[in-house]
Design an enzyme around this catalytic site. Structure first.
Site, PDB file in Angstrom:
ATOM      1  N   HIS A 161       1.001  -1.161   0.011  1.00 32.46           N
ATOM      2  CA  HIS A 161       0.122   0.172   0.019  1.00 32.46           C
ATOM      3  C   HIS A 161       1.010   1.252  -0.171  1.00 32.46           C
ATOM      4  O   HIS A 161       0.468   2.288  -0.436  1.00 32.46           O
ATOM      5  CB  HIS A 161      -0.901  -0.062   1.384  1.00 32.46           C
ATOM      6  CG  HIS A 161      -1.933  -0.809   1.389  1.00 32.46           C
ATOM      7  ND1 HIS A 161      -2.658  -1.315   0.331  1.00 32.46           N
ATOM      8  CD2 HIS A 161      -2.096  -1.914   2.290  1.00 32.46           C
ATOM      9  CE1 HIS A 161      -3.487  -2.496   0.680  1.00 32.46           C
ATOM     10  NE2 HIS A 161      -2.918  -2.722   1.678  1.00 32.46           N
ATOM     11  N   ASP A 165      -2.857 -10.753  -1.870  1.00 29.96           N
ATOM     12  CA  ASP A 165      -3.286  -9.852  -0.694  1.00 29.96           C
ATOM     13  C   ASP A 165      -5.049  -9.725  -0.687  1.00 29.96           C
ATOM     14  O   ASP A 165      -5.463  -9.497  -1.948  1.00 29.96           O
ATOM     15  CB  ASP A 165      -2.816  -8.831  -0.107  1.00 29.96           C
ATOM     16  CG  ASP A 165      -2.928  -8.405   1.167  1.00 29.96           C
ATOM     17  OD1 ASP A 165      -1.971  -8.416   2.195  1.00 29.96           O
ATOM     18  OD2 ASP A 165      -3.966  -7.426   1.393  1.00 29.96           O
ATOM     19  N   HIS A 216      -6.327  -7.190   0.108  1.00 30.26           N
ATOM     20  CA  HIS A 216      -6.579  -5.828  -0.134  1.00 30.26           C
ATOM     21  C   HIS A 216      -5.961  -5.428  -1.400  1.00 30.26           C
ATOM     22  O   HIS A 216      -4.907  -5.958  -1.694  1.00 30.26           O
ATOM     23  CB  HIS A 216      -5.795  -4.991   1.039  1.00 30.26           C
ATOM     24  CG  HIS A 216      -6.486  -5.020   2.420  1.00 30.26           C
ATOM     25  ND1 HIS A 216      -5.963  -6.028   3.321  1.00 30.26           N
ATOM     26  CD2 HIS A 216      -7.614  -4.480   2.896  1.00 30.26           C
ATOM     27  CE1 HIS A 216      -6.866  -5.981   4.550  1.00 30.26           C
ATOM     28  NE2 HIS A 216      -7.610  -5.262   4.284  1.00 30.26           N
ATOM     29  N   ASP A 223      -4.244 -12.509   4.139  1.00 27.58           N
ATOM     30  CA  ASP A 223      -5.566 -12.028   4.640  1.00 27.58           C
ATOM     31  C   ASP A 223      -6.530 -12.473   3.674  1.00 27.58           C
ATOM     32  O   ASP A 223      -7.957 -12.403   4.041  1.00 27.58           O
ATOM     33  CB  ASP A 223      -5.460 -10.799   4.943  1.00 27.58           C
ATOM     34  CG  ASP A 223      -4.986 -10.028   3.937  1.00 27.58           C
ATOM     35  OD1 ASP A 223      -4.629 -10.304   2.826  1.00 27.58           O
ATOM     36  OD2 ASP A 223      -4.865  -8.681   4.090  1.00 27.58           O
ATOM     37  N   TYR A 244      -3.503 -11.960   8.997  1.00 28.24           N
ATOM     38  CA  TYR A 244      -3.605 -11.507  10.487  1.00 28.24           C
ATOM     39  C   TYR A 244      -4.391 -12.602  11.497  1.00 28.24           C
ATOM     40  O   TYR A 244      -4.734 -12.317  12.621  1.00 28.24           O
ATOM     41  CB  TYR A 244      -4.600 -10.178  10.449  1.00 28.24           C
ATOM     42  CG  TYR A 244      -3.755  -9.273   9.651  1.00 28.24           C
ATOM     43  CD1 TYR A 244      -2.747  -8.630  10.162  1.00 28.24           C
ATOM     44  CD2 TYR A 244      -4.550  -8.996   8.371  1.00 28.24           C
ATOM     45  CE1 TYR A 244      -2.020  -7.718   9.319  1.00 28.24           C
ATOM     46  CE2 TYR A 244      -3.735  -8.112   7.521  1.00 28.24           C
ATOM     47  CZ  TYR A 244      -2.581  -7.567   7.974  1.00 28.24           C
ATOM     48  OH  TYR A 244      -1.649  -6.417   7.151  1.00 28.24           O
TER      49      TYR A 244
END
Length: 674
Positions: A135, A172, A174, A265, A305
């Site tokens: 990110h 991922d 995200h 995740d 996570y």
């Protein structure tokens, strides 16, 4: 060469110093729990262990501004209140006095891994790092990320090693908008990201995370976004995305290096993703990537996570990098409607830029909008129960003691096998072999009978878990009869579903039952035909691109949908495959069957046997080079078969016709019974 594991314990030092619930999940235990599990499984010990170094400020400057690097450097001297105030200037970020050191180690680990792979010190590897990076933007921290580790590694590979084509795969949950922004106008980097999107209602809430964002300027077509518009995506959805979107583009792009932004995740149980992909799915995804770039795959940890799910998923990926077969995928392999809609939309958005996607199925695009909404809390509770059961099952799946065995009646001096491949000397008892051979006149000769005894013994050892995969040879005139006996032997020993991929002039035995236990796929038939959902024939493609289209668009979707207990690959008379193509076919079929592949070839083919042994043993160093595109005739044959078979085999689908249409056909879909 082997698999590198890059790590440094100092990356566990930075932690959250104040109350900030949004960021507390990015904790040091993510690394310590994962490393402990790698050690417990004996995987760390099998890797080439490298201690991470700090990236220099010049290396950070490959993608970040000097002003931003100076801001992060300055955090070393700040107190807790000042750190909290600075963190508040960014989205979902916290700083610690050790952040600058940790983040430089994370970027340096990615650089060290790339250097090891590109200099030949390692074949592939994983950088186990935090903070994550995908990110992070040129002038800003974002989403737990400080420096963009993978972007820095890609730019380093271009500038130091002279690479011209780099594939970045971001799985991922995200969207890695930082990587996208850095390379959106750069045609030397193909960036693929799937991510939870929910029509822009999930973080980072960006319009440019949608499927129609394809890059800018010269980079048009080199940004590939696959947005997931609901939670609960599972193994079938992830594999379908690889087969129908990522891999066709990747083979056409022909990367020199694959970088993986490896965020977990997106795995089952994670509180951020609420997805249902099981840990072993990431072994399958890794194996599929290893057919690219001569196997030069560098994975860098991003998110993840749920400590158990993260640790198991990383172990599965490392096993695949080491060449171990991936465990079979659990659950019915049927992509959901929402996943198919997303796949359809990204294929349509990318088709103007990629020849491999320009033979679209003629279907209307559905309007954007939620297919249906799942309650995330209910999904999380259900996933937690499923994850607990899954982890217990994974711990009970030991690898076979022998990964690959070769059983030959004579050994050619030109045969070169990888270290660790077993020369199988055993054979079934003579009387038993003669009994199995009796219905076939072609097996009456001593040479054919001797070869059959070795085949029977190898089938036995694969199905009883002593050997993962094998290769055996038979006289050319006895190939069809030997294959018939191998099929019957497999069923006799309890195989519930057996996939037979017959390449060349090999007809399906006429008295084999069509009861769903045997899926017969002939590559090299006279015409494209689906005589039943379990009897499929396709002409042999004439060029590499045609073969890849056939494997990705037909063979693997059928194999993953069928979920066989054993795959028989028979290269018969006039099979027409180059050695590398035969090895590619065998390599890619390892996944759907958990590695249980028996390849049957004709005698006196030492180069082919060697190529197959390297592929089945997990040495995925194939180099196909630039792929000529499939001929119109090959594509027409493939489309004809797909139209016939899609109603029964959902893994073939790349689109939906209307909302609810797939649900209405649910009872007609093939679903293997355990």
């Amino acid at each position: 060469m082997g698999t590198a594991l890059v790590y440094h314990e100092d990356m566990t030092v930075a932690r959250l110093l104040w109350d900030y619930p949004e960021c507390e999940i990015e904790c040091p235990e993510r690394l310590t729990a994962t490393l402990k599990r790698l050690q417990q499984r004996g995987l760390e010990q099998r890797c080439l262990r490298l201690e991470a170094r700090e990236a220099s400020e010049a290396e950070l400057g490959l993608v970040h501004s000097s002003e931003y690097v100076a801001v992060v450097r300055g955090t070393q001297a700040l107190g807790t209140g000042e750190l909290q105030a600075l963190s508040g200037q960014y989205d979902s970020v916290y700083f610690h006095p050790s952040t600058f050191h940790c983040a430089r180690l994370a970027a340096g680990a990615a650089l060290q891994l790339v250097d090891a792979v590109l200099t030949g010190a390692a074949h592939n590897g994983l950088a186990l790092v935090r903070p994550p990076g995908h990110h992070s933007q040129r002038t800003a921290a974002n989403g737990f990320c400080v420096f963009n580790n993978v972007a820095i590694a890609a730019e380093h590979a271009k500038q130091k090693h002279g690479l011209h084509r780099i594939l970045i795969v971001d799985w991922d949950v995200h969207h890695g908008q930082g990587i996208q922004y850095i390379f959106e106008d750069d045609p030397s980097v193909l960036y693929f990201s799937w991510h939870r999107y929910e029509h822009g209602r999930f973080w980072p809430f960006l319009r440019e995370s949608d499927a129609d964002e394809v890059g800018r300027g010269r980079g048009h077509g080199f940004t590939v976004n696959l947005p997931w518009n609901q939670v609960g995506m599972g193994n079938a959805d992830y594999v379908a995305a690889f087969l129908h979107v990522l891999l066709p583009l990747a083979f056409e792009f022909d990367p020199e290096l694959v970088l993986v932004s490896a965020g977990f995740d997106s795995a089952i149980g994670d509180p951020e993703g609420h997805m249902r992909a099981t840990p072993e799915c990431f072994a399958h995804l890794t194996q599929l990537l290893q057919v690219l770039a001569g196997g030069r795959v560098c994975a860098v940890l991003e998110g993840g996570y749920h400590l158990e799910s993260l640790a198991e998923s990383v172990c599965m990926m490392v096993q695949a990098l080491l060449g171990d077969p991936a465990p079979p995928l659990s659950g019915t392999m049927v992509p959901c409607e929402s996943a198919l809609e997303s796949i359809q939309r990204v294929r349509a958005a990318q088709a103007p830029y990629w020849t491999s996607l320009q033979h679209q199925e003629g279907r209307p695009l559905l309007p954007g909008g939620p297919a249906y909404m799942e309650a995330a809390a209910a999904e999380a509770a259900e996933a937690a129960v499923a994850l607990s059961s899954l982890l217990d099952r994974l711990r009970l799946q030991p690898l076979p003691p022998v990964r690959t065995a070769v059983a030959l009646t004579s050994v050619d001096a030109a045969l070169v096998l990888p270290s660790g491949v077993l020369h199988q000397e055993g054979s079934a008892p003579r009387e038993e072999t003669e009994a199995w051979a009796r219905p076939h006149e072609a097996l009456a000769q001593d040479g054919a009978l001797t070869a059959l005894g070795k085949v029977l013994n190898l089938v036995d050892r694969i199905l009883d878990g002593q050997v993962s995969s094998g290769i055996t040879a038979t006289p050319a005139l006895a190939t069809a009869a030997t294959l018939d006996v191998a099929i019957r032997r497999g069923l006799h020993l309890g195989a519930q579903r057996l996939l037979c991929v017959a390449v060349g002039q090999l007809e399906r035995p006429p008295d084999l039952s069509d009861d769903g236990r045997i899926l017969w796929l002939n590559i090299g038939g006279q015409e494209a035909a689906a005589l039943s959902m379990f009897h499929v024939s396709v002409p042999l493609p004439q060029v590499t691109g045609g073969l890849l289209s056939c494997v990705l668009g037909l063979v693997l979707p059928l194999a993953y949908g069928f979920q066989p207990d054993l795959v028989l690959v028979a290269l018969g008379p006039a099979h027409g495959l180059q050695d590398t193509h035969g090895a590619l076919l065998a390599l890619m079929l390892r996944g759907p069957v958990g590695g249980r592949v028996l390849a049957l070839v004709q005698e006196s083919k030492p180069q082919l046997v060697g190529a197959l042994a390297r592929a089945l043993h997990g040495e995925a160093a194939l180099s196909l080079g630039p792929c000529s595109m499939a001929s119109p005739e090959d594509m027409q044959a493939l489309k004809h078969l797909r139209r016939q078979l899609e109603p029964k085999w959902r893994m073939l689908q790349v689109a939906v016709t209307s909302p609810g249409s797939l649900k209405s056909a649910e009872g007609e879909v093939f679903a293997p019974q355990s």
